[in-house]
Motif scaffolding. Structure first.
Motif, PDB file in Angstrom:
ATOM      1  N   TYR A  61       3.302  31.734  20.984  1.00 52.16           N
ATOM      2  CA  TYR A  61       2.074  31.018  21.378  1.00 52.16           C
ATOM      3  C   TYR A  61       1.127  31.969  22.125  1.00 52.16           C
ATOM      4  N   SER A  62       1.704  32.883  22.880  1.00 49.62           N
ATOM      5  CA  SER A  62       0.880  33.839  23.644  1.00 49.62           C
ATOM      6  C   SER A  62       0.074  34.753  22.722  1.00 49.62           C
ATOM      7  N   ASN A  63       0.516  34.877  21.474  1.00 44.12           N
ATOM      8  CA  ASN A  63      -0.196  35.766  20.533  1.00 44.12           C
ATOM      9  C   ASN A  63      -1.291  35.054  19.746  1.00 44.12           C
ATOM     10  N   ARG A  64      -1.435  33.748  19.972  1.00 40.39           N
ATOM     11  CA  ARG A  64      -2.433  33.014  19.177  1.00 40.39           C
ATOM     12  C   ARG A  64      -3.830  33.584  19.436  1.00 40.39           C
ATOM     13  N   ARG A  65      -4.576  33.783  18.362  1.00 41.99           N
ATOM     14  CA  ARG A  65      -5.931  34.334  18.515  1.00 41.99           C
ATOM     15  C   ARG A  65      -6.930  33.193  18.401  1.00 41.99           C
ATOM     16  N   ARG A  66      -7.438  32.797  19.578  1.00 40.38           N
ATOM     17  CA  ARG A  66      -8.312  31.607  19.653  1.00 40.38           C
ATOM     18  C   ARG A  66      -9.459  31.679  18.659  1.00 40.38           C
ATOM     19  N   GLU A  67     -10.016  32.872  18.471  1.00 38.78           N
ATOM     20  CA  GLU A  67     -11.199  32.978  17.604  1.00 38.78           C
ATOM     21  C   GLU A  67     -10.848  32.672  16.150  1.00 38.78           C
ATOM     22  N   LYS A  68      -9.560  32.712  15.833  1.00 38.71           N
ATOM     23  CA  LYS A  68      -9.165  32.461  14.441  1.00 38.71           C
ATOM     24  C   LYS A  68      -8.722  31.011  14.216  1.00 38.71           C
ATOM     25  N   VAL A  69      -8.740  30.214  15.278  1.00 35.94           N
ATOM     26  CA  VAL A  69      -8.200  28.859  15.159  1.00 35.94           C
ATOM     27  C   VAL A  69      -9.272  27.874  14.707  1.00 35.94           C
ATOM     28  N   SER A  70      -8.952  27.137  13.665  1.00 34.63           N
ATOM     29  CA  SER A  70      -9.807  26.021  13.269  1.00 34.63           C
ATOM     30  C   SER A  70      -8.927  24.982  12.579  1.00 34.63           C
ATOM     31  N   ILE A  71      -8.679  23.897  13.299  1.00 33.39           N
ATOM     32  CA  ILE A  71      -7.813  22.848  12.747  1.00 33.39           C
ATOM     33  C   ILE A  71      -8.699  21.737  12.202  1.00 33.39           C
ATOM     34  N   PRO A  72      -8.566  21.404  10.930  1.00 32.30           N
ATOM     35  CA  PRO A  72      -9.382  20.304  10.426  1.00 32.30           C
ATOM     36  C   PRO A  72      -8.998  19.005  11.134  1.00 32.30           C
ATOM     37  N   SER A  73      -9.970  18.145  11.342  1.00 32.66           N
ATOM     38  CA  SER A  73      -9.690  16.927  12.108  1.00 32.66           C
ATOM     39  C   SER A  73      -8.998  15.859  11.250  1.00 32.66           C
ATOM     40  N   ASP A  74      -8.903  16.106   9.955  1.00 32.49           N
ATOM     41  CA  ASP A  74      -8.417  15.063   9.045  1.00 32.49           C
ATOM     42  C   ASP A  74      -6.947  14.723   9.283  1.00 32.49           C
ATOM     43  N   ARG A  75      -6.714  13.470   9.590  1.00 29.72           N
ATOM     44  CA  ARG A  75      -5.348  12.962   9.711  1.00 29.72           C
ATOM     45  C   ARG A  75      -5.345  11.478   9.372  1.00 29.72           C
ATOM     46  N   MET A  76      -4.220  11.010   8.936  1.00 28.49           N
ATOM     47  CA  MET A  76      -4.127   9.621   8.464  1.00 28.49           C
ATOM     48  C   MET A  76      -2.785   9.047   8.877  1.00 28.49           C
ATOM     49  N   GLU A  77      -2.792   7.762   9.187  1.00 27.10           N
ATOM     50  CA  GLU A  77      -1.527   7.120   9.545  1.00 27.10           C
ATOM     51  C   GLU A  77      -0.768   6.670   8.307  1.00 27.10           C
ATOM     52  N   TYR A  78       0.540   6.582   8.426  1.00 29.08           N
ATOM     53  CA  TYR A  78       1.345   6.103   7.310  1.00 29.08           C
ATOM     54  C   TYR A  78       2.473   5.224   7.807  1.00 29.08           C
ATOM     55  N   MET A  79       3.021   4.458   6.884  1.00 35.84           N
ATOM     56  CA  MET A  79       4.283   3.755   7.114  1.00 35.84           C
ATOM     57  C   MET A  79       5.228   4.233   6.015  1.00 35.84           C
ATOM     58  N   ALA A  80       6.405   4.729   6.419  1.00 37.25           N
ATOM     59  CA  ALA A  80       7.364   5.252   5.441  1.00 37.25           C
ATOM     60  C   ALA A  80       8.751   4.719   5.780  1.00 37.25           C
ATOM     61  N   GLY A  81       9.769   5.379   5.254  1.00 34.92           N
ATOM     62  CA  GLY A  81      11.135   5.023   5.635  1.00 34.92           C
ATOM     63  C   GLY A  81      11.805   3.977   4.756  1.00 34.92           C
ATOM     64  N   PHE A  82      11.341   3.845   3.510  1.00 32.48           N
ATOM     65  CA  PHE A  82      11.905   2.804   2.645  1.00 32.48           C
ATOM     66  C   PHE A  82      13.125   3.301   1.875  1.00 32.48           C
ATOM     67  N   SER A  83      14.229   3.420   2.585  1.00 31.66           N
ATOM     68  CA  SER A  83      15.513   3.625   1.913  1.00 31.66           C
ATOM     69  C   SER A  83      15.843   2.324   1.184  1.00 31.66           C
ATOM     70  N   ALA A 109       0.256   9.350   1.499  1.00 30.48           N
ATOM     71  CA  ALA A 109       0.197   9.244   2.957  1.00 30.48           C
ATOM     72  C   ALA A 109      -1.155   9.738   3.456  1.00 30.48           C
ATOM     73  N   LYS A 110      -1.605  10.860   2.929  1.00 34.89           N
ATOM     74  CA  LYS A 110      -2.852  11.462   3.406  1.00 34.89           C
ATOM     75  C   LYS A 110      -4.056  10.599   3.103  1.00 34.89           C
ATOM     76  N   ASP A 111      -3.920   9.761   2.076  1.00 34.64           N
ATOM     77  CA  ASP A 111      -5.069   8.969   1.657  1.00 34.64           C
ATOM     78  C   ASP A 111      -4.989   7.511   2.127  1.00 34.64           C
ATOM     79  N   GLY A 112      -4.049   7.228   2.997  1.00 34.75           N
ATOM     80  CA  GLY A 112      -3.967   5.873   3.537  1.00 34.75           C
ATOM     81  C   GLY A 112      -3.287   4.867   2.631  1.00 34.75           C
ATOM     82  N   MET A 113      -2.700   5.366   1.537  1.00 33.92           N
ATOM     83  CA  MET A 113      -2.074   4.432   0.593  1.00 33.92           C
ATOM     84  C   MET A 113      -0.708   3.939   1.075  1.00 33.92           C
TER      85      MET A 113
END
Ligand code: XCC
Ligand code: SF4
Length: 621
Positions: free
Chosen positions: A385-407, A476-480
């Protein structure tokens, strides 16, 4: 660029990769153009050193190899080898889990206690093992031994095939494709495809089905059932998905590959107070363990671990510049990762003696000492973590919730303990049929587009979707995978989903967990007293790329389920092989393949097939 993906996070990171001068799979695909036409048609043979040989597809050149093998033989041999490789991958994964159960039962793997005793007893009983009055340890030891024996069994057939309806098993026997030992089928396939052994394309394809069945009802089924015993049987769980799960202020770890032996323990190791303290010391607010591809699905199904993405996002996770370590085991791990990691601070850490990557750090994982190794690996990530180069960091904000676990167990619980409500819904037509949608991404096709388009069409037509692997991640990524996605479903399916508060697409797990789909299909057929081939079911792999997917496709049709492939398999160089797979197979095995690149047209095929099966069963189309 939008032709590369429908996923916004993917598109943003492709752009960043361009800015950072990083080459991705899509760039390497362009560099490969034009791809070899002989390879695409499957008419290239390298099985002996009189070759390599190739058949002229236009009929102006040679129509046999040096040995005399024609296009039919060469295409069928190549296909059989692909199936054998895919079956080997899934089954060797299953063997690894069985070995862990064995070690656990012998008290040699204390970090892997048995988490689901009820399932242990149920599976042991299936194997004819006495459970009454015996300790968990004793039962586990006998079960692990019996399962390991399945790989080279002397008894002539695999245990889990007995889940299949009797009609199916009789057909397999009649055709001589009942899988014997798991290893035996793979070895025999390699033997048959050696120069001058099996040269009859029908015979080769039948062995392909047998080998694939040893995967679906053997190796994959073992992987699923024993993973449930060791790591817990999935129950409905919620989480978040896509590259936006990476955290600006945390140590980010990507678990990528397939075997839960590694990923599951890392999830627990990351809760270690010492490691967390060290992370805080370095300025991070925590350790964020995220999954990728199928091992991501394993820990998502059991623990709701955030999922960073599917196959084509493995490189992109590194491109965010925010990943301290990608920890990998086996399968679907691009060898490009260490090179890409070289442009950032990311460490790629390989762990399996079977899968080494030039440029990666290798820390051999050892199930006998799992927690210790897991912490050692995590410490490397935290330090990084100490080596992370802040100027190179760009995390896209895209995230989606899911429900899984259907054994299967979770599905039964959601239905109130029996399959009857689902069967009634199928009978009444509120659910017209069930589609298993599985498989990969492929840079030749727009990422996730085929998965999502196909699935949306199906649910609109009241077809319940069960998904695994990278297809499930696309959903999951598309909310389905949210119960609210049922609003997009037809009236019948919508009402069923709303009643049960489940999504119209049920995430059943990783690719070995397609065995869960087989188990459900078999249970429905048994309940109705019919063969699987009689049911209104379809399988589909809209964006498949791996040899494992070839094996999956083969065992799904071998089990009697019509299967639609969205990317073209390399068989078109033999008209006979192509015709056998896409039409003749129906009369032989009660199912066939279709190849359809357009997901809307593919959905039409599925809808039509399901309507036809309903009519044959005497139900309303
Ligand atoms: Fe691999 Fe299983 Fe395909 Fe995804 S779906 S790219 S095989 S991770 Ni199995
Ligand atoms: Fe050529 Fe036959 Fe050898 Fe294949 S097995 S490389 S077709 S000679």
């Amino acid at each position: 660029m939008s032709e590369k993906s429908v996923d916004k996070a993917t598109l943003k990171m492709i752009k960043k990769a361009g800015d950072d001068n990083v080459k991705l799979a899509w760039d390497r695909l362009v560099a490969q153009q034009p791809q070899c036409g002989f390879g695409q048609l499957g008419v290239c043979c390298r099985n002996c050193n009189m070759g390599p040989c190739r058949i002229d597809p236009f009929g102006d050149g040679p129509d046999t190899g040096v040995c005399g093998a024609d296009a039919d033989t060469i295409v069928a041999r190549n296909l059989l080898r692909a199936i054998a490789a895919g079956a080997a991958a899934h089954s060797d994964h299953g063997r690894g889990i069985a070995a862990t159960l064995y070690a656990s039962a012998r008290g040699e793997a204390r970090d892997y206690p048995i988490k689901d005793e009820a399932k242990l007893k149920a599976v042991a009983t299936e194997f004819g093992i006495v459970v009454e009055g015996r300790s968990v340890q004793e039962i586990a030891l006998e079960l692990a031994g019996a399962v390991l024996e399945e790989f080279g069994t002397k008894k002539g057939s695999l245990q889990f095939i007995n889940r299949a309806p009797v009609q199916r098993r009789e057909l397999w026997d009649k055709l001589g494709i009942t899988p014997r030992g798991i290893d035996r089928e793979v070895v025999e396939s390699m033997h048959r495809t050696h120069m001058g052994v099996d040269n009859d394309y029908t015979s080769l394809i039948l062995q392909g089905l047998r080998t694939a069945l040893s995967d679906g009802w053997g190796g994959s089924c073992i992987a699923t059932e024993l993973s449930d015993i060791l790591f817990g049987t999935p129950q409905p769980v919620k989480g978040v998905c896509n590259l936006g799960v990476l955290m600006e202020d945390q140590v980010n770890i990507i678990l990528h590959g397939h075997e839960p032996t590694l990923s599951d323990i890392i999830v627990f190791a990351a809760r270690d107070e010492e490691l967390l303290a060290e992370a805080r010391q370095r300025g991070a607010s925590g350790i964020n363990v995220c999954g990728m591809c199928c091992t991501g699905n394993e820990v998502l199904m059991r623990h709701g671990v955030p999922l960073a993405g599917n196959f084509l996002q493995q490189e992109l996770a590194i491109v965010t510049g925010a990943v301290e370590a990608v920890i990998v085991d086996v399968q679907c791990i691009m060898p490009s990762l260490p090179q890409i990691a070289g442009c950032y601070h990311t460490k790629v850490i390989s762990t399996s003696p079977k899968a080494k990557f030039p440029g990666a750090l290798h820390v051999p994982f050892d199930e006998h000492n799992a927690m210790e190794v897991a912490k050692k690996i995590l410490r490397l990530a935290v330090e990084n973590y100490s080596n992370r180069r802040r100027e190179k960091v760009s995390i896209p904000s895209d995230r989606m919730e899911y429900m899984a676990g259907f054994s299967v167990e979770a599905l039964l619980a959601a239905l109130g303990g029996t399959l009857s409500p689902l069967i009634d819904a199928l009978k009444s037509g509120s659910v017209k049929g069930i589609a298993g949608v599985v498989g990969c991404n492929n840079p030749k096709y727009r990422q996730d587009y085929s998965h999502l388009t196909f699935i949306r069409e199906l649910i609109k037509n009241d077809i319940l979707v069960v998904a695994t692997g990278c297809a499930a991640i696309a959903c999951a990524k598309d909310g389905m995978l949210l119960p609210g996605a049922a609003d997009e479903a037809g009236e019948g399916l919508k009402a069923v989903c709303k009643g049960l508060n489940v999504p119209p697409v049920l995430h059943m797990g990783s690719c070995v967990d397609i065995s869960r789909i087989l188990t459900v299909a078999a249970a429905i057929a048994n309940a109705l007293g019919v063969d699987i081939a009689d049911l209104p079911l379809v399988g589909a792999a809209p964006e498949w790329m791996s040899e494992k997917a070839v094996s999956i496709g083969a065992y799904v049709i071998g089990s009697g389920i019509f299967t639609i492939l969205g990317t073209v398999p390399p068989v078109l160089g033999s008209k006979n092989v192509a015709a056998l797979l896409t039409s003749g197979a129906d009369e032989v095995i009660g199912a066939k393949f279709a190849v359809e690149e357009d997901p809307v047209a593919a959905a039409e095929l599925a809808v039509k097939h399901i309507a036809g099966k309903r009519v044959s069963l005497g139900l309303k189309a």
